[in-house]
Design a protein around this motif. Structure first.
Motif, PDB file in Angstrom:
ATOM      1  N   GLU A  17      28.107  89.201  22.136  1.00 21.62           N
ATOM      2  CA  GLU A  17      27.561  89.622  23.432  1.00 21.62           C
ATOM      3  C   GLU A  17      26.437  90.639  23.240  1.00 21.62           C
ATOM      4  N   THR A  18      26.578  91.516  22.265  1.00 23.38           N
ATOM      5  CA  THR A  18      25.507  92.463  21.956  1.00 23.38           C
ATOM      6  C   THR A  18      24.252  91.711  21.522  1.00 23.38           C
ATOM      7  N   LEU A  19      24.429  90.680  20.695  1.00 27.48           N
ATOM      8  CA  LEU A  19      23.295  89.858  20.275  1.00 27.48           C
ATOM      9  C   LEU A  19      22.663  89.160  21.480  1.00 27.48           C
ATOM     10  N   PHE A  20      23.483  88.590  22.344  1.00 30.80           N
ATOM     11  CA  PHE A  20      22.958  87.900  23.526  1.00 30.80           C
ATOM     12  C   PHE A  20      22.197  88.863  24.437  1.00 30.80           C
ATOM     13  N   ASP A  21      22.757  90.049  24.650  1.00 38.32           N
ATOM     14  CA  ASP A  21      22.069  91.046  25.481  1.00 38.32           C
ATOM     15  C   ASP A  21      20.707  91.382  24.878  1.00 38.32           C
ATOM     16  N   TYR A  22      20.665  91.545  23.563  1.00 39.89           N
ATOM     17  CA  TYR A  22      19.409  91.815  22.867  1.00 39.89           C
ATOM     18  C   TYR A  22      18.429  90.655  23.064  1.00 39.89           C
ATOM     19  N   CYS A  23      18.931  89.434  22.953  1.00 39.09           N
ATOM     20  CA  CYS A  23      18.072  88.255  23.081  1.00 39.09           C
ATOM     21  C   CYS A  23      17.506  88.090  24.491  1.00 39.09           C
ATOM     22  N   GLY A  25      15.874  90.170  25.938  1.00 40.31           N
ATOM     23  CA  GLY A  25      14.559  90.797  25.886  1.00 40.31           C
ATOM     24  C   GLY A  25      13.549  90.062  25.011  1.00 40.31           C
ATOM     25  N   ILE A  26      13.956  88.937  24.458  1.00 39.08           N
ATOM     26  CA  ILE A  26      13.055  88.135  23.623  1.00 39.08           C
ATOM     27  C   ILE A  26      12.468  87.027  24.494  1.00 39.08           C
ATOM     28  N   SER A  27      11.179  86.858  24.418  1.00 39.26           N
ATOM     29  CA  SER A  27      10.544  85.831  25.249  1.00 39.26           C
ATOM     30  C   SER A  27      11.091  84.450  24.888  1.00 39.26           C
ATOM     31  N   ARG A  28      11.086  83.565  25.873  1.00 43.06           N
ATOM     32  CA  ARG A  28      11.561  82.200  25.640  1.00 43.06           C
ATOM     33  C   ARG A  28      10.718  81.549  24.537  1.00 43.06           C
ATOM     34  N   GLN A  29       9.435  81.822  24.549  1.00 44.02           N
ATOM     35  CA  GLN A  29       8.545  81.263  23.543  1.00 44.02           C
ATOM     36  C   GLN A  29       8.974  81.695  22.138  1.00 44.02           C
ATOM     37  N   HIS A  30       9.255  82.982  21.955  1.00 46.50           N
ATOM     38  CA  HIS A  30       9.693  83.469  20.650  1.00 46.50           C
ATOM     39  C   HIS A  30      11.094  82.970  20.301  1.00 46.50           C
ATOM     40  N   ARG A  76      17.998  76.236  25.068  1.00 42.77           N
ATOM     41  CA  ARG A  76      16.559  76.447  25.247  1.00 42.77           C
ATOM     42  C   ARG A  76      16.212  77.848  25.728  1.00 42.77           C
ATOM     43  N   ASP A  77      17.202  78.581  26.217  1.00 41.84           N
ATOM     44  CA  ASP A  77      17.023  79.980  26.590  1.00 41.84           C
ATOM     45  C   ASP A  77      18.377  80.665  26.444  1.00 41.84           C
ATOM     46  N   ILE A  78      18.389  81.962  26.620  1.00 41.05           N
ATOM     47  CA  ILE A  78      19.630  82.699  26.350  1.00 41.05           C
ATOM     48  C   ILE A  78      20.728  82.366  27.364  1.00 41.05           C
ATOM     49  N   ARG A  79      20.344  82.025  28.595  1.00 38.90           N
ATOM     50  CA  ARG A  79      21.352  81.646  29.601  1.00 38.90           C
ATOM     51  C   ARG A  79      22.081  80.372  29.161  1.00 38.90           C
ATOM     52  N   ALA A  80      21.317  79.387  28.711  1.00 41.07           N
ATOM     53  CA  ALA A  80      21.919  78.144  28.230  1.00 41.07           C
ATOM     54  C   ALA A  80      22.730  78.389  26.955  1.00 41.07           C
ATOM     55  N   GLN A 138      20.580  86.416  10.132  1.00 45.93           N
ATOM     56  CA  GLN A 138      19.290  85.730  10.054  1.00 45.93           C
ATOM     57  C   GLN A 138      18.544  85.802  11.393  1.00 45.93           C
ATOM     58  N   LEU A 139      19.284  85.675  12.489  1.00 45.05           N
ATOM     59  CA  LEU A 139      18.653  85.751  13.816  1.00 45.05           C
ATOM     60  C   LEU A 139      17.999  87.107  14.038  1.00 45.05           C
ATOM     61  N   VAL A 140      18.700  88.149  13.667  1.00 47.97           N
ATOM     62  CA  VAL A 140      18.156  89.495  13.818  1.00 47.97           C
ATOM     63  C   VAL A 140      16.911  89.649  12.946  1.00 47.97           C
ATOM     64  N   ASN A 141      16.957  89.118  11.739  1.00 46.91           N
ATOM     65  CA  ASN A 141      15.810  89.169  10.849  1.00 46.91           C
ATOM     66  C   ASN A 141      14.646  88.355  11.417  1.00 46.91           C
ATOM     67  N   MET A 142      14.934  87.187  11.977  1.00 45.08           N
ATOM     68  CA  MET A 142      13.890  86.371  12.597  1.00 45.08           C
ATOM     69  C   MET A 142      13.193  87.149  13.711  1.00 45.08           C
ATOM     70  N   SER A 143      14.005  87.795  14.536  1.00 46.18           N
ATOM     71  CA  SER A 143      13.422  88.537  15.665  1.00 46.18           C
ATOM     72  C   SER A 143      12.540  89.676  15.161  1.00 46.18           C
ATOM     73  N   ARG A 144      12.956  90.310  14.087  1.00 50.08           N
ATOM     74  CA  ARG A 144      12.136  91.381  13.497  1.00 50.08           C
ATOM     75  C   ARG A 144      10.786  90.817  13.044  1.00 50.08           C
ATOM     76  N   GLN A 145      10.816  89.657  12.439  1.00 47.52           N
ATOM     77  CA  GLN A 145       9.574  89.033  11.990  1.00 47.52           C
ATOM     78  C   GLN A 145       8.686  88.601  13.156  1.00 47.52           C
ATOM     79  N   LEU A 146       9.283  88.430  14.319  1.00 55.46           N
ATOM     80  CA  LEU A 146       8.512  88.073  15.514  1.00 55.46           C
ATOM     81  C   LEU A 146       8.052  89.313  16.279  1.00 55.46           C
ATOM     82  N   GLY A 147       8.329  90.515  15.727  1.00 60.54           N
ATOM     83  CA  GLY A 147       7.815  91.743  16.313  1.00 60.54           C
ATOM     84  C   GLY A 147       8.790  92.546  17.158  1.00 60.54           C
ATOM     85  N   TYR A 148      10.049  92.189  17.156  1.00 61.73           N
ATOM     86  CA  TYR A 148      11.051  92.900  17.960  1.00 61.73           C
ATOM     87  C   TYR A 148      11.787  93.918  17.082  1.00 61.73           C
ATOM     88  N   ILE A 149      12.384  94.900  17.729  1.00 57.22           N
ATOM     89  CA  ILE A 149      13.188  95.895  17.022  1.00 57.22           C
ATOM     90  C   ILE A 149      14.655  95.598  17.333  1.00 57.22           C
TER      91      ILE A 149
END
Length: 158
Positions: A17-23, A25-30, A76-80, A138-149
């Protein structure tokens, strides 16, 4: 032991759930963008893979029931993605309830082309949750590479 595993899965749910809450804030495109450093997988495809692994081992393998795997389009998005994992929660609870009195009883089942595996329900449960946590990293690392903290998604968070 059944109660302990239910408690353990609640810890997995909290971390997820913490991961989902974080996601959120990640754009659908990213969220759906392929990341070259991860074999061109996306966060979306990685989550679908983690969910499909639960289905593969806990349903298709252990219970010999055939249900289709999740695909990248299913998240396709965090809701789904949340909805997809709500189905996984039902699968896990059903699995733990079904095997609660036989968690250490070996299951010898065909995997593919003459290969048989002997695993206990406990082995399977541990595999799917550690597999999810591997990909969560890996997901957290991916998001970091896409510019997220990233936020702390460990079971024990400060």
């Amino acid at each position: 032991m059944h109660t302990t595993l239910l408690h353990q899965y609640r810890l997995v749910l909290s971390s997820r759930e913490t991961l989902f809450d974080y996601c959120e804030g990640i754009s659908r495109q990213h969220f759906c963008q392929q990341v070259p450093q991860f074999n061109n997988e996306s966060m979306c495809s990685m989550m679908a893979h983690a969910a499909a692994t639960y289905l593969n081992w806990l349903v298709n393998f252990a219970q010999r029931e055939k249900i289709p795997y999740f695909e990248s389009n299913d998240c396709r998005d965090i809701r789904a993605t949340r909805a997809m994992f709500n189905q996984i929660n039902i699968v896990v609870n059903d699995f733990l309830d079904r095997f609660k009195d036989a968690l250490d009883v070996p299951l010898t089942l065909p995997k593919r082309e003459g290969v048989e595996l002997t695993l206990t329900p406990l082995d399977l449960f541990m595999h799917v949750i550690t597999h999810e946590f591997h990909h969560k990293g890996q997901l957290v690392n991916m998001s970091r590479q896409l510019g997220y903290i990233p936020v702390d998604t460990d079971v024990i968070r400060s």
